[in-house]
Design an enzyme around this catalytic site. Structure first.
Site, short mmCIF file in Angstrom:
data_model
loop_
_atom_site.label_atom_id
_atom_site.label_comp_id
_atom_site.label_asym_id
_atom_site.label_seq_id
_atom_site.Cartn_x
_atom_site.Cartn_y
_atom_site.Cartn_z
N ALA A 60 0.84 -1.20 0.00
CA ALA A 60 0.00 0.00 0.00
C ALA A 60 0.88 1.25 0.00
O ALA A 60 1.98 1.24 0.55
CB ALA A 60 -0.88 -0.02 1.24
N GLY A 100 0.81 -4.99 1.27
CA GLY A 100 -0.36 -5.15 0.42
C GLY A 100 0.00 -5.84 -0.90
O GLY A 100 -0.86 -6.50 -1.51
N GLU A 103 -0.19 -9.34 -0.19
CA GLU A 103 -1.61 -9.71 0.04
C GLU A 103 -2.36 -9.87 -1.29
O GLU A 103 -3.21 -10.75 -1.43
CB GLU A 103 -2.28 -8.65 0.94
CG GLU A 103 -1.73 -8.74 2.36
CD GLU A 103 -2.32 -7.69 3.27
OE1 GLU A 103 -3.10 -8.06 4.16
OE2 GLU A 103 -2.00 -6.50 3.10
N GLU A 123 4.20 -4.62 7.46
CA GLU A 123 3.29 -3.60 8.02
C GLU A 123 3.61 -3.32 9.49
O GLU A 123 3.50 -2.19 9.96
CB GLU A 123 1.84 -4.08 7.90
CG GLU A 123 1.28 -4.02 6.49
CD GLU A 123 1.53 -5.28 5.68
OE1 GLU A 123 2.45 -6.05 6.03
OE2 GLU A 123 0.81 -5.50 4.71
C1 LIG Z 1 -4.96 -0.65 2.56
C2 LIG Z 1 -5.03 -1.15 3.92
C3 LIG Z 1 -4.87 -2.55 4.05
C4 LIG Z 1 -3.72 -3.19 3.93
C5 LIG Z 1 -2.50 -3.01 4.68
C6 LIG Z 1 -1.34 -2.91 3.82
C7 LIG Z 1 -0.36 -2.15 4.25
C8 LIG Z 1 0.87 -1.98 3.48
O1 LIG Z 1 1.09 -2.53 2.44
S1 LIG Z 1 1.96 -0.92 4.20
C9 LIG Z 1 3.34 -0.97 3.13
C10 LIG Z 1 4.16 -2.20 3.35
N1 LIG Z 1 5.33 -2.14 2.57
C11 LIG Z 1 6.51 -1.77 3.06
O2 LIG Z 1 6.67 -1.52 4.22
C12 LIG Z 1 7.65 -1.66 2.08
C13 LIG Z 1 8.31 -0.33 2.21
N2 LIG Z 1 9.36 -0.17 1.26
C14 LIG Z 1 10.57 -0.74 1.41
O3 LIG Z 1 10.84 -1.52 2.28
C15 LIG Z 1 11.62 -0.34 0.42
O4 LIG Z 1 11.25 0.89 -0.12
C16 LIG Z 1 11.82 -1.35 -0.72
C17 LIG Z 1 12.43 -2.63 -0.17
C18 LIG Z 1 10.52 -1.67 -1.42
C19 LIG Z 1 12.78 -0.75 -1.79
O5 LIG Z 1 13.97 -0.34 -1.14
P1 LIG Z 1 15.03 0.58 -1.91
O6 LIG Z 1 15.30 -0.01 -3.22
O7 LIG Z 1 16.13 0.82 -0.95
O8 LIG Z 1 14.27 1.92 -2.22
P2 LIG Z 1 13.70 3.02 -1.23
O9 LIG Z 1 13.41 2.45 0.09
O10 LIG Z 1 14.58 4.20 -1.27
O11 LIG Z 1 12.31 3.37 -1.90
C20 LIG Z 1 12.26 4.09 -3.13
C21 LIG Z 1 11.17 5.13 -3.00
O12 LIG Z 1 9.93 4.47 -2.89
C22 LIG Z 1 9.23 4.95 -1.74
N3 LIG Z 1 8.44 3.84 -1.22
C23 LIG Z 1 8.83 2.59 -0.96
N4 LIG Z 1 7.82 1.85 -0.54
C24 LIG Z 1 6.73 2.63 -0.53
C25 LIG Z 1 5.36 2.44 -0.20
N5 LIG Z 1 4.88 1.25 0.19
N6 LIG Z 1 4.55 3.49 -0.26
C26 LIG Z 1 4.99 4.69 -0.67
N7 LIG Z 1 6.27 4.96 -1.03
C27 LIG Z 1 7.12 3.92 -0.95
C28 LIG Z 1 10.34 5.38 -0.80
O13 LIG Z 1 9.85 6.28 0.16
C29 LIG Z 1 11.33 5.99 -1.75
O14 LIG Z 1 10.88 7.28 -2.09
P3 LIG Z 1 11.53 8.58 -1.41
O15 LIG Z 1 13.00 8.45 -1.56
O16 LIG Z 1 10.93 9.70 -2.16
O17 LIG Z 1 11.10 8.56 0.02
#
Ligand SMILES: CC/C=C\C/C=C/C(=O)SCCNC(=O)CCNC(=O)[C@H](O)C(C)(C)COP(=O)(O)OP(=O)(O)OC[C@H]1O[C@@H](n2cnc3c(N)ncnc32)[C@H](O)[C@@H]1OP(=O)(O)O
Length: 725
Positions: A60, A100, A103, A123
């Site tokens: 998400a 998500g 999921e 999460e």
């Molecule tokens: C809807 C309600 C019901 C369901 C619940 C569901 C909940 C969720 O899904 S919560 C989200 C769960 N996911 C995560 O926690 C993953 C988070 N992301 C990461 O761990 C990492 O970003 C990655 C492993 C996916 C990639 O790592 P890396 O290659 O080192 O890149 P960055 O971390 O620098 O990420 C690049 C860029 O993307 C932004 N970003 C990453 N994930 C998300 C996200 N889920 N939502 C929004 N933005 C995301 C991250 O902030 C970076 O951008 P900025 O540099 O501008 O901050």
């Protein structure tokens, strides 16, 4: 968005939202539209869902959780829609399938993953739970123990492990999309009932209740005040007790509790803060966007004491060939043995072990006492003990020996970078790299630029942090930099509280209950009281250079507590001597117990200095320690030592054991409210006018006066700082 395309019999839905295909409202809507289109098209016999650019989805869109129109329950119904499709749906997982994203894959009837893909339900690390029915589907697929482990820790697992757990049906080394389309074609017409996870029973575990009780105790122990792990547990337990639909209802209730908890906001702030600090900038105009790092092909570490050993281990783990240097053979052999011990231990934790690290190969790790071997390294990290004269001598030598472009780093926790740089003929290449102990474990790397440090040097140090899998935070040069400078008033208050009537265990308990990994006195015993004692002697605050007649509890017109010095004079250096603020079972012991000797000593000390013992409650302990630390943070921001409150928060979470679910000290201050922080500091500084750390900083006063703006706006008030402050 999600792109819909129809090939032969298989429709392809591609999640598209760069850089990580986060599931925004628009993506979810497009996914739903694609599914409906495929359902309505009689020529489509199966569906394949994949992600753009080699990534399935990072879950998400985290920013959506704080948006006015919350992402909330939008994802769960889409996952249900996938599962109820009458046409088989295959997930082609490349890169990451997280939160998500996973999921969505769990809603699919088949999952196929690339061998390098990673999966997880992180999460919990954002203060949430897998609220799109993930807590109900995952235990049905991989069993309760494995599901609980993934959901309550948030760990990412590699595809190979996912296959073993049964989370994916197949892994491929080549083209995942083609393999998924092949699979989709193969399963056309096969019954989907057995592939719908919501219809499956949760596999039984012998003695489920006892297993769950034990698991809950473990979750609680590790959570240390963080709500999400326990609520994740409760949601999974619901899966073991109720039918799917009831479990989903319970999951939704728990998700709402977490969503509206301050902890989720704090943890999501911390997620973005960690990423924001990568975009560093200095007041002089240097920044990440224009500075390019230099390659580091070979490095050197000088000094194989505690810090040097950890730094060497860290570099070896990052696959950077290096030279490790000591002043003489005796120290070299001692250091080599210790490094080898650490590396063996690290290798045991890794797949492939010692062979992967290759640390027995002298081309990758060379031990020497010969400075000449540093001639062609790209970067040197000096890690000798905190002594300015010694560091200057080494840097003078380095500037003569090292090749012109080599970056010269000093591992110091407080010393002046400019003074160290002045001993070289290339101050633009000198930079502070403050590692935290143990250096191969702790994630923080404070990177300190001096007056002459070049943008290239900063960019190279930041790149090094990334290579070492650390969080690099760029800060300016001042005594103690950011982390230790904020720590001084905090520790000072803790000691003053002892003078006034408290006990080490009471202060530690209050701060550990707040969520700190370890309270200030336990920490001081662990680090060794002699470290601070040496520094205070160097500063002329105690020891032989203290002018005769200096009042015992005053230095330079300010309140001073000689308690830590007195403990050192009694040979109480902490764990290493078996006694410090606490008593230990032996020298080097780790089990702290309150020491009657110390309590008696404190009481005599109060009598000697005419201090009336009073009861100090938890609230006062927290306010005085935390608000003085935060107050220093505001002074640091006002001086331009750090470019934003996120920097301070990332430093405290990753280097000082600040509870992440409270978002870091500056975020915490924003949740308490700046007018309240200010009022408390004013109250305490009136009671203790000789303690500058309690006098509210001008910047804090300004922010409170302009109406307590949100944290992200704080820095904009600095440029408008007026003389009225
Ligand atoms: C809807 C309600 C019901 C369901 C619940 C569901 C909940 C969720 O899904 S919560 C989200 C769960 N996911 C995560 O926690 C993953 C988070 N992301 C990461 O761990 C990492 O970003 C990655 C492993 C996916 C990639 O790592 P890396 O290659 O080192 O890149 P960055 O971390 O620098 O990420 C690049 C860029 O993307 C932004 N970003 C990453 N994930 C998300 C996200 N889920 N939502 C929004 N933005 C995301 C991250 O902030 C970076 O951008 P900025 O540099 O501008 O901050």
């Amino acid at each position: 968005m999600a792109q819909y395309a129809r090939g032969s019999a298989v429709a392809v839905i591609r999640l598209r939202n760069p850089p990580v295909n986060a599931l925004s409202r628009a993506v979810l809507q497009a996914l739903e539209d694609g599914l409906k289109k495929a359902d309505a098209d009689p020529s489509v016999k199966a569906v394949m869902i994949c992600g753009e650019n080699g990534k399935f989805s990072a879950g998400a869109d985290i920013r959506g959780f704080s948006a006015p129109k919350r992402l909330g329950g939008a994802l769960g119904p889409v996952v249900s829609l996938i599962e109820s499709s009458e046409k088989p749906v295959v997930a082609a997982i490349e890169g990451v399938a997280l939160g998500g994203g996973l999921e969505v894959a769990l809603g699919c009837h088949y999952r196929i993953a690339h061998v390098k893909a990673r999966m997880g339900l992180p999460e919990v690390t954002l203060g949430l739970l897998p609220g799109a029915e993930g807590t109900q589907r995952l235990p049905r697929l991989i069993g309760v123990p494995a599901a609980l482990d993934m959901i309550t820790t948030g760990k990412h697992i590699p595809a190979t492990e996912a296959l073993k757990l049964g989370l994916v049906d197949e892994i491929v080394e080549e083209n995942t999309i083609e393999a998924a389309i092949r699979l989709a074609n193969k399963v056309i017409g096969q019954p989907l009932g057995p592939r719908r996870l919501s219809l499956k029973p949760v596999p039984k575990v012998p003695n489920m209740e006892a297993f769950l009780d034990e698991a809950l105790a473990k979750v609680k122990r590790q959570a240390r005040g963080c709500l999400a792990p326990e609520l994740c547990f409760q949601a999974v337990r619901a899966a073991t007790q109720s039918p799917f639909a009831d479990g989903v209802r319970r999951e939704r209730e728990l998700f709402q509790v977490l969503l509206s908890s301050g902890q989720a906001q704090a943890l999501q702030y911390a997620f973005f803060a960690e990423r924001a600090v990568r975009r560093w900038a200095t007041p002089g105009g240097a920044s990440w966007s224009s500075a390019a790092p230099q390659p580091v092909r070979r490095a050197a570490v000088i000094g194989l004491g505690t810090m040097g050993r950890g730094i060497v281990t860290s570099l070896v783990k990052a696959n950077i060939p290096l030279v490790a240097l000591e002043q003489d053979l005796e120290n070299l052999n001692k250091g080599r043995k210790a490094v080898m011990f650490l590396l063996e231990r690290e290798a045991m934790k890794m797949e492939g072990g010692a062979q992967v690290l290759d640390f027995h190969n002298p081309a990758r790790l060379q031990f020497t006492v010969d400075f000449d071997l540093l001639r062609d390294v790209d970067l040197v990290i000096e890690a000798v003990f905190e002594n300015m004269a010694l560091k200057k001598e080494i840097f003078h030598k380095l500037s003569k020996i090292c090749k012109p472009g080599a970056l010269l780093c000093t591992n110091t926790s407080a010393l002046n970078i400019d003074e160290i740089a002045s001993a070289t003929n290339r101050p633009q290449q000198v930079i502070g790299t403050h590692f935290f102990s143990p250096a191969h474990v702790m994630r923080l790397l404070e990177i300190i630029y001096g007056r002459h440090t070049s943008p290239t040097a900063i960019a190279t140090a930041m790149q090094l942090a990334t290579a070492l899998k650390k969080v690099g935070v760029v800060v300016g040069n001042c005594f103690g930099f950011v982390g230790n400078r904020m720590m001084f008033p905090y520790v000072q208050q803790a000691v003053f509280l002892l003078e006034e009537g408290s006990r080490p265990d009471a202060v530690d308990q209050a701060l550990e209950d707040f969520g700190f990994k370890i309270g200030p006195f336990r920490m001081s015993d662990l680090a060794g009281l002699d470290v601070g004692w040496r520094s205070r002697k160097d500063q002329g605050l105690t020891g032989p250079s203290l002018p005769a007649g200096t009042p015992a509890r005053q230095r330079r017109g300010q309140r001073y507590s000689p308690l830590p010095d007195l403990l050192c004079e009694h040979g109480r250096f902490g764990q290493k001597t078996g006694k410090g603020w606490y008593l230990y079972e032996k020298a080097g012991g780790r089990t702290a117990t309150p020491d009657p000797w110390l309590l008696n000593f404190l009481s005599q000390y109060r009598d000697t200095h005419g201090i009336q013992t009073r009861f100090i409650d938890q609230e006062e302990i927290l306010e005085r320690c935390l608000f003085s630390l935060i107050n220093e943070g505001f002074a640091i921001l006002a001086e331009g030592i750090a470019s934003g409150p996120e920097h301070l928060d990332v430093i405290y979470i990753n280097g000082y054991g600040w509870p992440k679910h409270r978002g870091g000290p500056m975020f915490y201050a924003s949740t308490v409210g700046l007018p309240r922080v200010l009022a408390k500091l004013q109250k305490y500084s009136e009671a203790h006018p000789d303690v500058p750390g309690l006098q509210p900083s001008a910047f804090l006063k300004k922010l409170a006066a302009v109406g307590n703006p949100p944290l992200k706006e704080w820095m904009s008030y600095l440029s408008q700082q007026s003389s009225k402050l």
